[in-house]
Structures are given as structure tokens and as C-alpha cells.
Design an enzyme around this catalytic site. Sequence first.
Site, mmCIF file in Angstrom:
data_model
loop_
_atom_site.group_PDB
_atom_site.id
_atom_site.type_symbol
_atom_site.label_atom_id
_atom_site.label_comp_id
_atom_site.label_asym_id
_atom_site.label_seq_id
_atom_site.Cartn_x
_atom_site.Cartn_y
_atom_site.Cartn_z
ATOM 1 N N CYS A 282 -3.099 -14.149 -3.573
ATOM 2 C CA CYS A 282 -2.779 -14.617 -2.210
ATOM 3 C C CYS A 282 -3.051 -16.112 -2.084
ATOM 4 C CB CYS A 282 -3.556 -13.825 -1.164
ATOM 5 S SG CYS A 282 -5.332 -13.941 -1.334
ATOM 6 N N ARG B 35 0.841 -1.210 0.000
ATOM 7 C CA ARG B 35 0.000 0.000 0.000
ATOM 8 C C ARG B 35 0.868 1.249 0.000
ATOM 9 N NH1 ARG B 35 -3.244 -2.638 4.735
ATOM 10 N NH2 ARG B 35 -4.777 -3.831 3.578
ATOM 11 N N ALA C 240 -16.623 -7.747 -9.456
ATOM 12 C CA ALA C 240 -15.456 -7.210 -10.154
ATOM 13 C C ALA C 240 -15.548 -7.413 -11.671
ATOM 14 C CB ALA C 240 -14.192 -7.887 -9.622
ATOM 15 N N ASP D 286 -16.157 -3.574 -4.322
ATOM 16 C CA ASP D 286 -16.163 -4.882 -3.658
ATOM 17 C C ASP D 286 -17.574 -5.440 -3.815
ATOM 18 O OD1 ASP D 286 -14.153 -6.193 -1.237
ATOM 19 O OD2 ASP D 286 -16.207 -6.964 -1.387
ATOM 20 N N SER D 287 -17.683 -6.741 -3.991
ATOM 21 C CA SER D 287 -19.015 -7.331 -4.165
ATOM 22 C C SER D 287 -19.788 -7.328 -2.840
ATOM 23 C CB SER D 287 -18.906 -8.762 -4.702
ATOM 24 O OG SER D 287 -18.096 -9.531 -3.845
HETATM 25 N N1 SAH Z 1 -7.370 -5.456 -0.993
HETATM 26 C C1 SAH Z 1 -7.943 -5.715 0.309
HETATM 27 C C2 SAH Z 1 -8.166 -7.193 0.592
HETATM 28 C C3 SAH Z 1 -9.031 -7.891 -0.403
HETATM 29 S S1 SAH Z 1 -9.796 -9.304 0.224
HETATM 30 C C4 SAH Z 1 -7.092 -5.067 1.383
HETATM 31 O O1 SAH Z 1 -6.034 -4.497 1.078
HETATM 32 O O2 SAH Z 1 -7.481 -5.133 2.539
HETATM 33 C C5 SAH Z 1 -10.818 -9.773 -1.099
HETATM 34 C C6 SAH Z 1 -12.125 -8.990 -1.211
HETATM 35 O O3 SAH Z 1 -12.707 -9.372 -2.459
HETATM 36 C C7 SAH Z 1 -13.176 -9.275 -0.152
HETATM 37 O O4 SAH Z 1 -13.527 -8.078 0.503
HETATM 38 C C8 SAH Z 1 -14.377 -9.844 -0.927
HETATM 39 O O5 SAH Z 1 -15.629 -9.356 -0.442
HETATM 40 C C9 SAH Z 1 -14.116 -9.326 -2.317
HETATM 41 N N2 SAH Z 1 -14.686 -10.126 -3.417
HETATM 42 C C10 SAH Z 1 -14.759 -11.459 -3.525
HETATM 43 N N3 SAH Z 1 -15.250 -11.820 -4.728
HETATM 44 C C11 SAH Z 1 -15.515 -10.674 -5.401
HETATM 45 C C12 SAH Z 1 -16.025 -10.367 -6.711
HETATM 46 N N4 SAH Z 1 -16.361 -11.345 -7.554
HETATM 47 N N5 SAH Z 1 -16.116 -9.087 -7.068
HETATM 48 C C13 SAH Z 1 -15.749 -8.084 -6.216
HETATM 49 N N6 SAH Z 1 -15.274 -8.313 -4.982
HETATM 50 C C14 SAH Z 1 -15.141 -9.587 -4.571
#
Ligand code: SAH
Length: 393
Positions: free
Chosen positions: A337, A210, A279, A248-249
Site C-alpha cells: 500500500c 477479501r 511477522a 500482528d505485532s
Molecule cells: N490486512 C489488514 C490491514 C493491515 S495494516 C486489513 O485487511 O485490515 C498493517 C498491520 O501490520 C497493522 O495492524 C500493524 O500493527 C501490523 N504490523 C506492522 N509491523 C508489523 C510487523 N513487523 N509484524 C507484524 N505486524 C506488523
Amino acid sequence: MKYKTITLKRGKEESLKRFHPWVFSGAIAAADESIEEGDLVTVYAHDGTLFGNGHSQIGSIAVRMLAFDDTAIDEAFYANRLADAWRMRQALGLQREDNNAYRLVHGEGDFLPGLVVDIYGPTAVMQAHSPGMHFARDIIAQALTGLPGIRNVYYKSETTLPYKAHLDPVNDYIIGGMETDEALENGLRFHVDWLKGQKTGFFVDQRENRRLLEHYSRGRRVLNMFCYTGGFSVYALRGGAESVHSVDSSAKAVRLTDDNVALNFPPEDGRHRSFAEDAFKFLDRMESDAYDLVILDPPAFAKHKSALHNALVGYRRLNAKALEKMPSGSILFTFSCSQAVNKEQFRLAVFSAAAQTRRKVRILHQLTQPADHPISIYHPEGEYLKGLVLYVE
Ligand code: SAH
């Protein structure tokens, strides 16, 4: 100290000789019949040589080794391992006036397989991934509050323990209670919801990435895809982004992001907008050239090796969708991840996305997990976070 015993098959001791902390069930020649899941066990080679002590578990990993000698696994053991973990974080300089969110225990990386502890100011959030650590939770919590500044221990293992073990863990404070839900990361403020949030409530593993994103965000229109608590969004705003859109979904994640933006920037700032949307749908309807800095940090597409192929297809599709719409001179931060996907495989998936979209792509940085998520040299599987920063023309 001697516990119930496990003896390995001849020729199956090589990985233990190299201090790898897992004993697979196929390597076991004989085991005490009275062993129950989570018990402490002593592991011997077929010739009777003692390897050490660990936690037993039902499954393909049958023992997670805690000591490679006959050290007793008791209060003093946990206090010592936690003191080692603490000393290492002190060396990293993570406990500061402007930073009090970090990982104190990263399982095998801190020679405590099955245990994760994240620190948020005065509160430690503890997760057991093995029955043995679940049974040890009270003495671990006691040892944690023996460390400077830790007053509360919240135990959160309802979703991390193998459900077949029927342990019925309850998420709750073992020591103390709610003091503050605010934590500091590199001078930015975040609400951390360990009661209901994913994992321990915040992804501390993206802290350094970040910060790098902040460096690139000046004057750029930023898209933070899979924003969760909005970590990248808040750094981008501080870095001087022209605008930041977070997606975010989960509607809850979007609310958390909005709250964290509001915690750091005044309402009249107006540069941030958030969207509760899938997404892939968002990327499909997005106009070309709308963003010149994009972050893709999806959840693990492959939690197990069996899902590897589909995961790689997923990474390729996701990255291709973003790349094809990014303007010349833009930057992509893209992550995986998934533990089951290695660095080379992830890079190959992103390479395929670049080739498929015929973009001129260069790698500016290769990212990984920060030092408070250490990788034991004996346990290379501990490397799980992979990232690429790409310059797209
Ligand atoms: N970048 C974040 C962590 C991401 S965790 C940070 O720095 O803290 C992954 C996230 O993706 C979760 O919040 C989950 O709700 C979201 N997610 C899962 N599937 C998704 C999709 N198809 N479209 C959008 N968001 C999604």
C-alpha cells in the site's frame, strides 16, 4: 469569487492545463504576502489567465486545487462535491442491507484533495490531510449530515495534518456521537474503532480482495499476516478454511481480530487462532508446509520516495520468507500500500523473491484498490494499493 492570488512562472502551467490538482512551490513566480497556510487562493498563469481556486499549504505542494474555474469554495461547493461522491457510491451499490462500510471521499479521486471520509453505518469518519480542509471541517460535517442516513461525524486528524502547521486538531465528534461501532462488509460484522484504531478504524480498501480470498479459502490452512482487525481472517473462515491463523505485532490488533471473529462465528467453531508477534520472526520460526494460503498485507514500507530502495528490499525479503516455506499448490495474496512504490516495482520485488527461492510462481490475479477509492484520470498518483495473487509450486 476571487481569493488571495498566486501567479505561476512562465512554462509552469502545463500540469494545471491537464487538471493535475497540485501546484508545486517551485512553479510559483509571485504570491500575495498575506497568504497563510490553509487559505483559499486563486491561481493564475504568468499571462494572467485564471486557472482556478485551491487551498494553500507550506511545503513542496503549495496549492491543492479544488476548482479549475472561478467557482467559490463555500458551503454549496462542498455540498455539491459530496453529493457527487455520494451518487457515485450509489452507482457502485455499496450502501446495502448487508454492506454499510465504504469510502465516500478519497481525496484527489473525488476532486477534494486533502479530504478522506469513510462511512460506517450512520457515522462518517473524516480525516483532513491539509490545513485548508481542517479549516473547512465544520461546513464539510454539515454537508455530510445532509446526505441520507449520515447522523454522526467524527473528525480524526491528529495524525494526518502536517504537524509543523501547529493546528493542534482534536479528535472528536463534530456532529452527533457514538451510536454503534458495528459496521457490515459483504454481510460480515466488524467492530470499527475510529476512536483509537489506525486510519479511520478499518481498512475498507481491501473489501473486494477479501472477497476473492474467501473464494480461495475452502479447505485451506490460512495464514493472515499483518491482520489488523482481522478482515481477511473472517472472510477466510466464512469461505470454509480448515484453519485460520492471524498474526500482528500489535497486541491490540490481535484483540480486535479475536473480537471480530467472535462477532461472526460461535465460540465452538475453534478454527481460528491469533498471535501477537513480529511477522519476520513468525515466518522464521514457522514450519515448512504449515499453510497453503498466505496473506501478506504489511503497512506501507515507503511513505516517501526517499525510502523506496529499502522498501523494495523489505518486500523482497518478506515475500521470500513466505514463499520458501509454502507447499506446492499453495496460494499467496501479497500486497503493497506504499504510494511511492509503483505496480512494476512491487512486481519486480516479488519476482526477485520468487527467483531467489527458486519457486515456480504464476500470477493468478493482479489486484488494486476498489472503486470507492477512485483514481482521477488527471492524478495517477492516486493509485496506491497493489496486490498479486500467486499460485506457488
Ligand atoms: N490486512 C489488514 C490491514 C493491515 S495494516 C486489513 O485487511 O485490515 C498493517 C498491520 O501490520 C497493522 O495492524 C500493524 O500493527 C501490523 N504490523 C506492522 N509491523 C508489523 C510487523 N513487523 N509484524 C507484524 N505486524 C506488523
